[in-house]
Design a protein around this motif. Sequence first.
Motif, short mmCIF file in Angstrom:
data_model
loop_
_atom_site.label_atom_id
_atom_site.label_comp_id
_atom_site.label_asym_id
_atom_site.label_seq_id
_atom_site.Cartn_x
_atom_site.Cartn_y
_atom_site.Cartn_z
N PHE A 53 0.84 -1.20 0.00
CA PHE A 53 0.00 0.00 0.00
C PHE A 53 0.88 1.26 0.00
CE2 PHE A 53 -2.32 -3.37 2.18
CZ PHE A 53 -3.56 -3.35 1.55
N GLU A 54 0.23 2.41 0.14
CA GLU A 54 0.96 3.67 0.21
C GLU A 54 1.63 3.80 1.57
OE1 GLU A 54 -2.27 3.41 -0.34
OE2 GLU A 54 -2.51 3.85 -2.48
N ASP A 55 2.67 4.66 1.63
CA ASP A 55 3.43 4.84 2.87
C ASP A 55 2.57 5.29 4.03
OD1 ASP A 55 5.65 4.11 1.48
OD2 ASP A 55 6.52 6.13 1.33
N ASP A 56 1.54 6.10 3.75
CA ASP A 56 0.73 6.66 4.84
C ASP A 56 -0.02 5.57 5.61
OD1 ASP A 56 -0.84 6.33 2.48
OD2 ASP A 56 -2.45 7.44 3.47
N ARG A 90 10.99 4.84 11.79
CA ARG A 90 10.25 4.28 10.65
C ARG A 90 9.23 5.30 10.12
NH1 ARG A 90 11.87 0.86 7.50
NH2 ARG A 90 9.76 0.16 7.01
N ILE A 91 8.54 5.98 11.03
CA ILE A 91 7.56 6.99 10.61
C ILE A 91 8.25 8.10 9.82
CG2 ILE A 91 6.01 8.80 11.46
CD1 ILE A 91 5.31 6.89 13.81
N LEU A 92 9.40 8.54 10.32
CA LEU A 92 10.14 9.61 9.64
C LEU A 92 10.74 9.14 8.32
CD1 LEU A 92 11.80 11.21 12.78
CD2 LEU A 92 10.17 12.36 11.24
N SER A 93 10.95 7.83 8.18
CA SER A 93 11.45 7.33 6.89
C SER A 93 10.37 7.45 5.82
CB SER A 93 11.90 5.86 7.02
OG SER A 93 10.79 4.99 7.16
N ARG A 114 9.04 14.39 14.70
CA ARG A 114 10.37 14.89 15.02
C ARG A 114 10.42 15.39 16.47
NH1 ARG A 114 14.37 17.71 10.85
NH2 ARG A 114 16.15 18.07 12.25
N LYS A 115 9.37 16.07 16.90
CA LYS A 115 9.33 16.54 18.29
C LYS A 115 9.32 15.35 19.25
CE LYS A 115 6.95 20.95 17.55
NZ LYS A 115 5.68 21.70 17.78
N GLN A 116 8.56 14.31 18.86
CA GLN A 116 8.45 13.14 19.73
C GLN A 116 9.78 12.39 19.85
OE1 GLN A 116 5.01 11.48 17.59
NE2 GLN A 116 3.87 11.47 19.53
N ILE A 117 10.53 12.31 18.76
CA ILE A 117 11.79 11.58 18.84
C ILE A 117 12.81 12.36 19.67
CG2 ILE A 117 13.04 12.44 16.78
CD1 ILE A 117 13.70 9.46 16.18
N VAL A 118 12.75 13.70 19.62
CA VAL A 118 13.62 14.51 20.48
C VAL A 118 13.28 14.25 21.95
CG1 VAL A 118 14.21 16.85 21.20
CG2 VAL A 118 14.02 16.31 18.75
N ASN A 119 11.98 14.21 22.25
CA ASN A 119 11.55 13.95 23.64
C ASN A 119 11.98 12.56 24.10
OD1 ASN A 119 10.36 16.48 23.88
ND2 ASN A 119 8.36 15.76 23.13
N CYS A 120 11.92 11.59 23.20
CA CYS A 120 12.33 10.23 23.55
C CYS A 120 13.83 10.18 23.85
CB CYS A 120 12.00 9.26 22.41
SG CYS A 120 10.24 8.89 22.24
N HIS A 147 17.29 12.71 9.20
CA HIS A 147 18.09 11.49 9.28
C HIS A 147 19.56 11.82 9.54
CE1 HIS A 147 14.53 9.41 8.01
NE2 HIS A 147 14.49 10.08 6.86
N ASP A 148 20.05 12.88 8.93
CA ASP A 148 21.43 13.31 9.19
C ASP A 148 21.57 13.79 10.63
OD1 ASP A 148 22.07 12.73 6.59
OD2 ASP A 148 21.89 14.80 5.87
N ALA A 149 20.56 14.48 11.11
CA ALA A 149 20.60 15.00 12.49
C ALA A 149 20.60 13.85 13.49
CB ALA A 149 19.39 15.91 12.74
N ILE A 150 19.78 12.82 13.23
CA ILE A 150 19.73 11.66 14.13
C ILE A 150 21.08 10.95 14.14
CG2 ILE A 150 18.76 9.33 14.36
CD1 ILE A 150 16.07 10.51 13.41
N LEU A 151 21.68 10.82 12.95
CA LEU A 151 22.98 10.14 12.85
C LEU A 151 24.03 10.89 13.66
CD1 LEU A 151 24.35 7.73 11.40
CD2 LEU A 151 24.99 9.33 9.58
N ASP A 152 24.07 12.21 13.52
CA ASP A 152 25.04 13.01 14.27
C ASP A 152 24.81 12.91 15.78
OD1 ASP A 152 26.48 13.82 12.16
OD2 ASP A 152 25.84 15.92 12.16
N PHE A 153 23.54 13.02 16.16
CA PHE A 153 23.22 12.98 17.59
C PHE A 153 23.65 11.64 18.21
CE2 PHE A 153 20.35 11.63 20.98
CZ PHE A 153 20.59 12.62 21.92
N GLU A 154 23.32 10.54 17.56
CA GLU A 154 23.64 9.22 18.12
C GLU A 154 25.14 8.97 18.15
OE1 GLU A 154 21.32 6.34 15.95
OE2 GLU A 154 19.54 6.71 17.19
#
Length: 892
Positions: free
Chosen positions: A218-221, A249-252, A261-267, A295-302
């Motif tokens: 199906f579609e991504d949504d 996965r949602i952000l992919s 994005r806000k939720q992943i920062v909080n996590c 995705h680049d930001a997550i990679l840098d942060f981790e």
Amino acid sequence: MPEAITKSLNELLNKEKWTRATLNSYSIGNFKELDEILTEAEGEEDRQAIKDICDEHLVHSKNSIIALYLSGIIALSQHMVDDTNLIMLINIFFDNHKWNIVEFLCNQILQYGENKYALRTLSDCYINNNEDDKKFEIWERLIKVDYDEADIVKMIANKKEAESNLEEAIDYYKKAIYRFINKKQFASIKEIWSKIFELSPADSDFFFHIERKIAKAFEDDKSSGLLHSILSFYMDKSDWDISIRILKRILSYDPKDVQARKQIVNCYKAKFKEHSQLDEYIRISNLAQNWRNVHDAILDFEKHIAFDKGNYVFHRSWGIGLITESKDDTFVINFPRKKDHKMSLKMAVSALKTLENEHIWVLKSTMKKEDLKKKIKEDIPWALRIIIKSYDNAVNMKKIKAEFVPSLLTPSEWTKWNTEARKFLKTDPYFGNVSDKLDIFEVRETPISFEEKTFNKFKAEKNFFQRLKTILDYMKHAEPDSEFFNDMFSYFVAFCKTYNNVTEMVMSSFLLVQRVVSNYSFLNPGLDITFNDLFSEIEDIKNLFIKIDDNDLKRDFLVQVRKNIDNWSEIYTSLFHYFQSKFIIDELFYSKKLDNIKDLFSTSMDLYKDLRETFIWLVKNISTETWFKKFGFSEEKILICLVHLLDITYREISNRRDVSLNRKLNKQILTILFKDNRLMDYINIADRDSISRLITLVDDVKELDPSIKIQTRHSILEKFPDFKFLGEHIVEKTKSKMLVLRQSYEEKQKDLKNILEVEVPKNSKEIGEAMAKGDLRENAEYKAALEKQDILNAACSKLQKELRNAQIFDPSGVDVKAVSFGTKIALENIESTETEEYTILGPWESDPVNNIISYLSPFGSEVYNHKIGETMKFVINEKEYNYKVLNIQKAI
């Protein structure tokens, strides 16, 4: 067929004039009477004759109950695909609501194997009769053979849930969601997704797996929406790892999802709330800034967040280090040879690799080697989890070996460990293969079934015959009642339905389908081809047979040839060269095709160099049979061919030609000739000329163990003491060969074996352990181990040379007419008039303290060959000796 049966059947068919009234009067008893006709038929020919009569009758009377029933039952007993006659018969009684007869007819069909139509119709009967228990029992059977049925699977799951049988309910819901995905019914998928999550919310791996399948269909949504529906559960539980995985996965699917994005920062903030540099790392990675690629930001942060006090790091030159202090953008790190080393954050990120506390490199540096080795050997699943996670949860066996050998395991220990580890990787539900990568393994958070694991392996396979082996392995350990098996099976069915030329893959697919259908008739895909059809289109039988890369399927092919092809014995004979099998010989023998076996052996012996595998197999497996000896083949010629092949295989091994095959054949020949005593058995009955020819050939095999040659010669001399070996000049004392006692020879062999099998491996282990300590230039243990290696190599070479040059002395050949090997002599010392006694043996037995003298020593050489009464004078090391021989007797 008995005439009485034919007459009775024709009378029944001619009298049959059915109407609605006669239909209503039909009972199960009427069908049981028809069964008696089949019982009275003798063999398949009679039953086929009955079917032919019924089929002919149906041309004119298509609704004849008798003809439809008899023809249909016989077709089922013959495993024919066409079940239309019984289906037509069932429809007649179904339309007239004769439920008891419909049930009887369906059960008659099911006696010959599961059948989708019969099961579905039977369930309709139970629905009409309000027999719910029987209905569900049939439904559970139906869904195992009808992989498209999804709604019934869902209803069974609902029932199991209502009965509080939650484990089975979850299994059925999972089966249903797979089927609804295949049918692309998203509303049902969404409903069952919610139901499974309600019953088993911890099974996160399953939801990620299903989400990926949905994304493809199906579609991504759609996938994103399903993930959003379960996110709050994990966040409320503070399961930040799963929550972050879901948000990634949602952000992919939608990198611009501001809320995600806000939720992943909080996590991240919740997960690393104790981290001293948390806010700084969020800032410098721009994780919370929507303008930067998420995705680049997550990679840098981790990458940054892994640097904190108490964490381990790796530097390619300094090794493993522990971060002992973190302040501002500076770290203090303890490396083994660089204590309290300071490093900036920027430098650390670029030069260091962060490691988990249970990373294999960390364990190597923090645990005692003996403790870690013991743990790895005793707890293989633990070791696999550690090593796989150390490589970011994706590693192959080659990397695992490089990590363990030789630093923790010796090569021999690895061989055993590797075998056991592969069993765990195959069967343990917490290990799996990375998608589409057969040799890359991963650790799963939740278990994976054997069926799904095997299916994943099947998808990752690229080679046809590897896929075939995978489905065969599946059939050994699981029932074919799943979508996984159906998908694999369909792959092979497609080859049978869409081929242009009959290749090894088409034939192998057909043979596999035949095997599956013979065990599970309900899986019959309704192929409209036979083995004869395929066989008639084969361009090169031998080439196709060779390319069937599975021995069981080769045997299935031969069975079909035997059953369907007239000149099967000639085909068996020609294919034997490519598939040496007792099955072929047994089929020929019990079918009294002895001439084919005789021709096969004759050809293989005439062309023994080219057909060496065939020849050796036949010699080993049938040439000692009583019936074979009646063929009259020369035993001497058979042995000569074997000795020639022994020499050829030795030379080809030396030349690195087909080494594996030649080693196998060489070992088989050595076993036949010497271990099984085939050569000696013949020598014991042969004449001198035959023996001379054979021993000359044996002597010419340069690489043959000298002890075997010596033993063979010794046995010949026991039979013919005066036997003269070709090209050999018998002398009592020879410098080319060293005389030794058998006991001494065997002791030297044991010494050599001890060096090769005990001392050398032990030394190799010592070298490996010394190398693992590094800095070989100043490593005393490494140098000592190398010196010992040189000593062992020299000792080994010396022993091998001496053994090649040794000749075992026959005690029966002691000659007391003169001083010689094996004699005990009494000498009168003329100067002192005293009597001295000496035993004359070889260098290996020499013991001067006990007056045992080597015949090759200076003293032994001087007294050798002298007779009783003779005197002798000689000088050794400037000392003069003057003796008279008083007596000579046997010493051994």
